[in-house]
Design a protein around this motif. Structure first.
Motif, PDB file in Angstrom:
ATOM      1  N   TYR A  70      36.441  81.487  83.158  1.00 22.35           N
ATOM      2  CA  TYR A  70      35.472  81.597  82.856  1.00 22.35           C
ATOM      3  C   TYR A  70      34.493  81.908  84.029  1.00 22.35           C
ATOM      4  O   TYR A  70      34.194  81.532  84.491  1.00 22.35           O
ATOM      5  N   LEU A  71      33.828  84.013  83.920  1.00 22.85           N
ATOM      6  CA  LEU A  71      33.282  85.182  84.910  1.00 22.85           C
ATOM      7  C   LEU A  71      32.289  84.937  83.698  1.00 22.85           C
ATOM      8  O   LEU A  71      32.585  85.684  82.810  1.00 22.85           O
ATOM      9  N   GLN A  72      31.054  85.138  84.708  1.00 20.72           N
ATOM     10  CA  GLN A  72      29.634  86.322  84.002  1.00 20.72           C
ATOM     11  C   GLN A  72      28.902  86.493  84.916  1.00 20.72           C
ATOM     12  O   GLN A  72      29.140  86.399  86.525  1.00 20.72           O
ATOM     13  N   CYS A  73      29.262  87.979  85.068  1.00 20.61           N
ATOM     14  CA  CYS A  73      27.779  88.853  85.967  1.00 20.61           C
ATOM     15  C   CYS A  73      26.690  89.134  85.395  1.00 20.61           C
ATOM     16  O   CYS A  73      26.586  89.564  84.052  1.00 20.61           O
ATOM     17  N   TYR A  74      25.636  89.508  86.342  1.00 24.72           N
ATOM     18  CA  TYR A  74      24.566  89.987  85.670  1.00 24.72           C
ATOM     19  C   TYR A  74      23.582  90.586  87.042  1.00 24.72           C
ATOM     20  O   TYR A  74      23.461  90.147  88.107  1.00 24.72           O
ATOM     21  N   ARG A  75      23.283  91.796  86.628  1.00 22.56           N
ATOM     22  CA  ARG A  75      21.744  92.244  88.167  1.00 22.56           C
ATOM     23  C   ARG A  75      20.700  91.134  87.961  1.00 22.56           C
ATOM     24  O   ARG A  75      19.792  90.735  86.865  1.00 22.56           O
ATOM     25  N   LEU A  76      19.828  90.669  89.056  1.00 24.78           N
ATOM     26  CA  LEU A  76      19.357  89.883  88.977  1.00 24.78           C
ATOM     27  C   LEU A  76      17.929  90.685  88.702  1.00 24.78           C
ATOM     28  O   LEU A  76      17.404  89.556  87.537  1.00 24.78           O
ATOM     29  N   SER A  77      17.482  91.612  88.534  1.00 23.05           N
ATOM     30  CA  SER A  77      16.176  92.095  88.279  1.00 23.05           C
ATOM     31  C   SER A  77      16.475  92.022  86.717  1.00 23.05           C
ATOM     32  O   SER A  77      15.096  92.249  86.140  1.00 23.05           O
ATOM     33  N   ASP A  78      17.354  91.750  86.036  1.00 18.92           N
ATOM     34  CA  ASP A  78      17.192  91.898  84.983  1.00 18.92           C
ATOM     35  C   ASP A  78      16.773  90.373  83.843  1.00 18.92           C
ATOM     36  O   ASP A  78      16.583  90.176  83.456  1.00 18.92           O
ATOM     37  N   VAL A  94      26.527  85.518  90.154  1.00 21.88           N
ATOM     38  CA  VAL A  94      27.514  85.268  89.758  1.00 21.88           C
ATOM     39  C   VAL A  94      27.926  83.829  88.822  1.00 21.88           C
ATOM     40  O   VAL A  94      27.396  83.095  90.407  1.00 21.88           O
ATOM     41  N   ASP A  95      28.090  83.253  87.427  1.00 14.95           N
ATOM     42  CA  ASP A  95      28.243  82.643  87.666  1.00 14.95           C
ATOM     43  C   ASP A  95      30.160  82.103  86.414  1.00 14.95           C
ATOM     44  O   ASP A  95      30.852  83.299  85.904  1.00 14.95           O
ATOM     45  N   LEU A  96      30.831  80.661  87.164  1.00 17.72           N
ATOM     46  CA  LEU A  96      31.924  81.051  86.859  1.00 17.72           C
ATOM     47  C   LEU A  96      32.652  78.906  86.582  1.00 17.72           C
ATOM     48  O   LEU A  96      31.908  78.367  86.577  1.00 17.72           O
ATOM     49  N   VAL A 120      35.329  93.542  89.489  1.00 19.87           N
ATOM     50  CA  VAL A 120      34.467  93.861  88.105  1.00 19.87           C
ATOM     51  C   VAL A 120      33.374  93.457  88.465  1.00 19.87           C
ATOM     52  O   VAL A 120      32.795  94.543  88.085  1.00 19.87           O
ATOM     53  N   ALA A 121      33.018  92.266  89.236  1.00 18.74           N
ATOM     54  CA  ALA A 121      31.798  92.393  88.749  1.00 18.74           C
ATOM     55  C   ALA A 121      30.820  93.798  90.378  1.00 18.74           C
ATOM     56  O   ALA A 121      29.576  94.225  89.758  1.00 18.74           O
ATOM     57  N   THR A 130      24.179  92.936  97.392  1.00 17.25           N
ATOM     58  CA  THR A 130      24.723  91.367  97.516  1.00 17.25           C
ATOM     59  C   THR A 130      25.274  90.358  96.234  1.00 17.25           C
ATOM     60  O   THR A 130      24.640  91.203  95.367  1.00 17.25           O
ATOM     61  N   ALA A 131      25.830  89.675  96.428  1.00 19.15           N
ATOM     62  CA  ALA A 131      25.807  89.007  95.135  1.00 19.15           C
ATOM     63  C   ALA A 131      25.799  86.882  95.461  1.00 19.15           C
ATOM     64  O   ALA A 131      25.826  86.965  96.580  1.00 19.15           O
ATOM     65  N   TRP A 132      25.065  87.083  94.757  1.00 13.85           N
ATOM     66  CA  TRP A 132      24.425  85.309  94.267  1.00 13.85           C
ATOM     67  C   TRP A 132      25.338  84.596  92.934  1.00 13.85           C
ATOM     68  O   TRP A 132      25.399  84.732  92.512  1.00 13.85           O
ATOM     69  N   ILE A 133      25.357  83.013  94.384  1.00 17.50           N
ATOM     70  CA  ILE A 133      25.667  81.933  93.348  1.00 17.50           C
ATOM     71  C   ILE A 133      25.161  80.407  93.713  1.00 17.50           C
ATOM     72  O   ILE A 133      24.911  80.647  95.121  1.00 17.50           O
ATOM     73  N   ALA A 134      24.701  79.543  92.451  1.00 12.62           N
ATOM     74  CA  ALA A 134      24.370  78.794  93.340  1.00 12.62           C
ATOM     75  C   ALA A 134      24.753  77.178  92.930  1.00 12.62           C
ATOM     76  O   ALA A 134      25.744  77.691  91.331  1.00 12.62           O
ATOM     77  N   HIS A 135      24.929  76.464  93.521  1.00 12.26           N
ATOM     78  CA  HIS A 135      25.607  75.350  92.807  1.00 12.26           C
ATOM     79  C   HIS A 135      24.611  74.042  93.133  1.00 12.26           C
ATOM     80  O   HIS A 135      24.256  73.916  94.154  1.00 12.26           O
ATOM     81  N   GLU A 136      24.907  72.944  92.258  1.00 11.63           N
ATOM     82  CA  GLU A 136      24.579  71.957  92.528  1.00 11.63           C
ATOM     83  C   GLU A 136      24.460  71.371  93.549  1.00 11.63           C
ATOM     84  O   GLU A 136      25.475  71.569  94.343  1.00 11.63           O
ATOM     85  N   ALA A 137      23.891  70.616  94.304  1.00  8.12           N
ATOM     86  CA  ALA A 137      23.972  70.195  95.296  1.00  8.12           C
ATOM     87  C   ALA A 137      24.875  68.952  95.902  1.00  8.12           C
ATOM     88  O   ALA A 137      25.731  68.832  96.882  1.00  8.12           O
ATOM     89  N   ASP A 138      25.876  68.363  94.389  1.00  3.74           N
ATOM     90  CA  ASP A 138      25.998  67.833  94.620  1.00  3.74           C
ATOM     91  C   ASP A 138      27.930  67.741  94.593  1.00  3.74           C
ATOM     92  O   ASP A 138      28.888  66.918  94.573  1.00  3.74           O
ATOM     93  N   ASN A 139      27.806  69.042  93.594  1.00  2.83           N
ATOM     94  CA  ASN A 139      29.529  69.844  93.123  1.00  2.83           C
ATOM     95  C   ASN A 139      29.568  70.535  94.548  1.00  2.83           C
ATOM     96  O   ASN A 139      29.705  71.894  94.921  1.00  2.83           O
ATOM     97  N   ASP A 140      30.398  69.603  95.540  1.00  2.00           N
ATOM     98  CA  ASP A 140      31.091  70.040  97.302  1.00  2.00           C
ATOM     99  C   ASP A 140      32.250  70.582  96.840  1.00  2.00           C
ATOM    100  O   ASP A 140      32.410  71.732  97.425  1.00  2.00           O
TER     101      ASP A 140
END
Length: 175
Positions: A70-78, A94-96, A120-121, A130-140
């Motif tokens: 599963y993936l999703q994307c969105y404009r940050l300004s939204d 982006v999240d996946l 797609v995105a 620019t695309a941004w993605i974030a991960h919990e610090a423990d999710n190596d």
């Protein structure tokens, strides 16, 4: 040398909700993505607005012979609250996740993310640089996946009280 898998993408539909329900209740997604059990009704409540266009999030399934991610994307300004949290104003988020546990750890995450950004995105948001993605610090594993696609660490923030690492990727550097 083996060529990368050919990954296709389809838009998420309501008919896919039972699959999401199955995936999101699997143990491997509990640690970092869906931390509590979720019902089919809760899936519909969360994703129906995305399918009807009531939110600006675009949802997709990744396919090989069958759907596997599963993936999703969105404009940050939204999503100004999210943009403020990560300290960015422009670009796309982006999240996946990979829903099938037997397909984790074999390079499909990076192939899926790379293909999604290219096919797609970024095409959905041609103005985005620019695309941004974030991960919990423990999710190596997730961080390694994003770095292998070319994302660079940009900073740290707290999300729901958890240390989270922000990564960014400039469109022209997509590797």
């Amino acid at each position: 040398m083996t060529s990368p898998p050919v990954i296709g993408f389809t838009e998420l539909t309501g008919a896919d909700f039972p699959l999401l329900h199955d995936w999101l209740n699997r143990r491997h997604l509990r640690r970092f993505f869906q931390k509590t059990p979720i019902s089919l009704d809760e899936i519909a409540e969360k994703y129906d607005p995305r399918l009807s266009g009531d939110t600006a999030t675009h949802c997709h399934l990744a396919w090989l012979d069958a759907p596997f991610g599963y993936l999703q994307c969105y404009r940050l300004s939204d999503f100004p609250d999210w943009a403020a949290m990560i300290g960015q104003e422009e670009g796309i988020g982006v999240d996946l996740y990979i829903g099938e546990p037997d397909l984790i750890g074999i390079g499909l995450g990076a192939a899926m993310l790379r293909a999604y950004l290219a096919q797609v995105a970024f095409p959905l948001f041609p103005e985005a640089r620019t695309a941004w993605i974030a991960h919990e610090a423990d999710n190596d594993a997730a961080q390694g996946c994003s770095r292998s696609v070319g994302f660079q660490r940009q900073g740290v923030f707290l999300e729901s009280g958890l240390k989270t690492i922000l990564y960014g990727l400039e469109r022209e550097t997509l590797s």
